[in-house]
Design a protein around this motif. Structure first.
Motif, PDB file in Angstrom:
ATOM      1  N   ASP A  61      47.941  39.161  34.187  1.00  0.00           N
ATOM      2  CA  ASP A  61      48.180  37.784  33.746  1.00  0.00           C
ATOM      3  C   ASP A  61      47.079  37.264  32.826  1.00  0.00           C
ATOM      4  N   TYR A  62      45.907  37.896  32.865  1.00  0.00           N
ATOM      5  CA  TYR A  62      44.770  37.382  32.098  1.00  0.00           C
ATOM      6  C   TYR A  62      44.353  38.303  30.953  1.00  0.00           C
ATOM      7  N   VAL A  63      45.133  39.337  30.671  1.00  0.00           N
ATOM      8  CA  VAL A  63      44.742  40.305  29.635  1.00  0.00           C
ATOM      9  C   VAL A  63      44.599  39.624  28.279  1.00  0.00           C
TER      10      VAL A  63
ATOM     11  N   MET B  78      40.953  41.214  46.015  1.00  0.00           N
ATOM     12  CA  MET B  78      40.186  42.379  45.574  1.00  0.00           C
ATOM     13  C   MET B  78      39.483  43.047  46.755  1.00  0.00           C
ATOM     14  N   VAL B  79      38.942  42.234  47.688  1.00  0.00           N
ATOM     15  CA  VAL B  79      38.293  42.815  48.857  1.00  0.00           C
ATOM     16  C   VAL B  79      39.333  43.522  49.733  1.00  0.00           C
TER      17      VAL B  79
ATOM     18  N   ALA C 130      45.190  50.058  38.394  1.00  0.00           N
ATOM     19  CA  ALA C 130      45.909  49.848  39.648  1.00  0.00           C
ATOM     20  C   ALA C 130      47.061  48.880  39.412  1.00  0.00           C
ATOM     21  N   ALA C 131      47.914  48.763  40.397  1.00  0.00           N
ATOM     22  CA  ALA C 131      49.101  47.923  40.258  1.00  0.00           C
ATOM     23  C   ALA C 131      48.718  46.510  39.827  1.00  0.00           C
ATOM     24  N   GLY C 132      49.296  46.095  38.700  1.00  0.00           N
ATOM     25  CA  GLY C 132      49.075  44.738  38.224  1.00  0.00           C
ATOM     26  C   GLY C 132      47.750  44.510  37.545  1.00  0.00           C
ATOM     27  N   ARG C 133      47.024  45.591  37.189  1.00  0.00           N
ATOM     28  CA  ARG C 133      45.725  45.419  36.535  1.00  0.00           C
ATOM     29  C   ARG C 133      45.625  46.297  35.305  1.00  0.00           C
TER      30      ARG C 133
END
Length: 732
Positions: A651-653, A132-133, A674-677
């Motif tokens: 993966d955690y939705v 994330m950073v 964003a990509a993958g979120r």
């Protein structure tokens, strides 16, 4: 890089004030807890000659002394600055905490730096918070490099870790994340582990041996050739792909041998532009060694590949009343603009402010204007004051070395600025300016506290004010509904550190109490009440009788008071008294001690006495009437509901949505971010999300973040409301 010989430079490695912005590099070290950031800083300081053995400053103390170590867990929780000098360049190393609770310190480090060094442990890999950073840095185009540590660990695999980094950080272009050197392992020991003893430079094709404790250069043997060939080809293609010379790739593919000097120059430009992210390896020096493995190569990359402050744009600057102000980037002769990126307390010196100068020159004994705006919601009042700069120092371990001035692009410490807080702007007193603040994480974990004793109560207010002044990621709330003092923190460790600082620094002992959510009450049905306040005890008595009717109103209506008295049953001068008594009782609550809202109270009738009636008597009668009406009606408890937005990895939705439902939440929708979120929007009762910042971190392995805002109050489910009412009855 890697084509120069270096020797141990002794005390010359201790950096003083910089002479020009081009001779400064500001580098923030980023990585999860335990990745080896502080150890790496000490190793770099040793190689640069700023310390005489690992971590030991020549005139006493250790580098770690500057880090604040909290609690028995020995957590490093503060941003720290270690300046060193290499090849005539001042390198300001900003070591950040790896714990997610101290992301505010990390953001401060990102603000003060011009490039980031991501420290990744070969034994632990890349965690979600580090990714994330990385994305935050990518969003602003900050140049980055990666250094792999803990190569001495069993089963540590540099090549595999490089692949993982390319996958995690490379995005659509994994060939932008490639190693510059390959580790060279020595013979296997009795445990079957082969230690890393040197590095092979892929561009220079030189071998750098650290096995004796000092870097020695030689030619690689034939046995290293297969190791070099494939990795070198990929690196060259990766550098050429980012070259500003568009003809270079065609010439290379056509068989032309590209000069190593050209490749190194293109590499340095690509790193400075933030389009190529080299991977290096490093290990601390042995007890009797002078140089840690890979530290020379890392210092070369920092001084030659990372950008100068001149190449890093200045944040937006305005006058204190909001008018835009254009300044030449990082000009020592321009108007002064500096920023407090960190505030800490020293038991002997007092308050110390770490300053990054973005424009102009800051001088000792200068009077400056201090502007602090935009953090009123966190307990920081807006202020514009003049303060005198005392001593300017550059820190190293426990030592503070005086300097006469600090130019644009450099960092230094200022002691005893009494009003300046983290995030404040320092500017010339006759030309006050204000920098746009950096994004502060929102504290979402409430910590309700009260003074342990009367002496603590006397010191609590000042202690809390100083605590919040140092850390803008905390928010201080004096809740008018629950009458609690609440410190909003980023997590449990953040809260623990706040309590310890209150105790050890400011001598304030506090007790943590359960955090109460501001509930409300309302009538569930129409009801009538009669308030009778009649007392005759000789002399002047008290006489007031009033009859009211109460009916529920739609949410958001507040309290309405209607006068329908006829015939003067209640004299006109006492009708406001009845209303005042009703509203006072409504503020106290009628069932569980929570304010009453969304009702209409109608005064229908009453009686007065020509002598004994008074304002106070009718106030009391109004309150009694409302209480009697409540005793005959169904009272609903209303709880606050928050609009919650959760940004989480795909993966955690499912896990997060299931957890929200278990908190009586209503999921309103999802959308791809964003990509993958994915962004999840929901409404959740606030009573269910007091510890959500902690729980969400656990659910998502540190990869999710959320925001919340008050939406409205709505009725509690009957079983929950009944439990709250029973607790209120037991307490009374």
């Amino acid at each position: 890089m890697g084509d120069k010989a270096h020797t141990h430079p002794g005390a010359a490695g201790r950096a003083q004030a910089a002479g020009h912005p081009t001779s400064v590099r500001n580098v923030v070290l980023v990585g999860h807890s335990g990745s080896g950031k502080t150890t790496l800083v000490e190793a770099l300081a040793l190689t640069a000659g700023a310390v005489n053995r690992a971590g030991r400053v020549e005139d006493g103390g250790t580098l770690s002394d500057y880090d604040e170590i909290e609690h028995r867990q020995q957590r490093s929780v503060q941003l720290s600055l270690v300046p060193v000098e290499w090849d005539g360049i001042k390198v300001n190393l900003l070591d950040t905490p790896g714990y997610a609770d101290f992301v505010g310190e990390l953001r401060a480090g990102l603000r003060a730096a011009d490039a980031a060094l991501f420290v990744v442990s070969a034994s632990d890999g890349v965690d979600g918070s580090t990714r994330m950073v990385w994305d935050e840095c990518a969003a602003v185009g900050m140049p980055r490099a990666i250094v792999v540590t803990h190569l001495e660990a069993a089963r540590a695999d540099f090549e595999e870790m490089t692949r993982i980094c390319a996958e995690a950080f490379g995005g659509d272009d994994p060939d932008a994340v490639l190693p510059l050197y390959l580790p060279l392992r020595g013979p296997e020991g009795p445990d079957g582990h082969a230690p890393v003893t040197g590095l092979i430079g892929l561009l220079t094709q030189k071998l750098f041996d650290y096995s004796t404790g000092e870097r020695k250069e030689s030619e690689p043997g034939e046995e290293q050739s297969p190791l070099l060939e494939e990795a070198r080809g990929r690196l060259i293609e990766g550098i050429i792909a980012e070259s500003e010379d568009e003809t270079l790739m065609d010439r290379y593919l056509g068989g032309e041998q590209v000069d190593v000097k050209t490749l190194i120059e293109d590499l340095e430009r690509a790193v400075a532009r933030g389009v190529f992210f080299p991977v290096l390896a490093a290990a601390p020096a042995a007890e009797d060694a002078r140089q840690g493995l890979g530290t020379v190569e890392l210092l070369e990359l920092i001084t030659r590949g990372f950008p100068t402050p001149l190449e890093h744009g200045t944040p937006r600057v305005t006058t204190v009343d909001g008018r835009p102000r254009e300044l030449k980037p990082c000009d020592p002769d321009a108007p002064l603009v500096a920023e407090v990126v960190k505030t800490s307390s020293d038991p002997y010196v007092g308050r110390i402010s770490l300053i990054r100068v973005f424009s102009g020159t800051l001088r000792a004994d200068q009077t400056v204007h201090v502007s602090g705006h935009g953090l009123a919601d966190r307990g920081h009042e807006d202020h514009d004051v003049d303060e005198r700069i005392g001593a300017l120092t550059t820190p190293f371990g426990k030592q503070q070395r005086p300097v006469s001035h600090v130019i644009a692009g450099d960092l230094a410490c200022v002691a005893k600025l009494s009003r300046a807080e983290t995030g404040d702007t320092l500017s010339a007193k006759d030309d006050p300016l204000l920098m746009e603040p950096w994004e502060m994480p929102d504290p979402l974990l409430p910590l309700a506290i009260r003074a342990h004793s009367k002496p603590d109560e006397d010191k609590l207010s000042q202690g809390l004010a100083r605590l919040v002044a140092e850390d803008p990621t905390m928010r201080l709330e004096q809740n008018q509904d629950t009458h609690q003092v609440v410190l909003w923190c980023l997590g449990e460790a953040h809260a623990d550190v706040a309590l310890e600082r209150l105790r050890s620094r400011y001598g304030v002992q506090v007790d943590v109490v359960p955090h109460r959510v501001a509930l409300r009450e309302t009538f569930g049905s129409r009801a009538a009440g009669r308030g009778r306040h009649v007392k005759q005890s000789g002399g002047h008595g008290q006489f007031a009788i009033c009859e009211i009717e109460v009916e529920p109103l739609p949410g958001g209506s507040g309290i309405e008071f209607v006068d329908k008295v006829v015939g003067g049953a209640v004299p006109r001068q006492f009708i406001p008294s009845v209303e005042k008594g009703v509203r006072a009782q409504a503020a106290k609550g009628v069932a569980a001690g929570h304010p009453l809202i969304d009702v209409r109270v109608t005064l229908l009738d009453g009686k007065a006495h020509s002598v004994d009636s008074s304002d106070a008597a009718f106030q009391t009668a109004g309150a009694l009437a409302l209480r009697e009406a409540a005793s005959d009606a169904k009272i609903h408890l209303l709880e606050p509901v928050a609009e919650v937005s959760v940004l989480v990895g795909d993966d955690y939705v499912g896990t997060v949505m299931s957890d929200l439902s278990g908190r009586r939440g209503r999921v309103l929708g999802t959308e791809q971010s964003a990509a993958g979120r994915t962004l999840i929007r929901a409404e959740v009762p606030e009573i269910e999300i007091g510890r959500y910042s902690v729980d969400l971190r656990s659910l998502s392995h540190g990869t999710a973040r959320f925001s919340r805002r008050y939406a409205r109050h709505e009725p509690m489910p009957p079983q929950v409301a009944e439990r709250v009412l029973e607790e209120a009855r037991a307490a009374s």
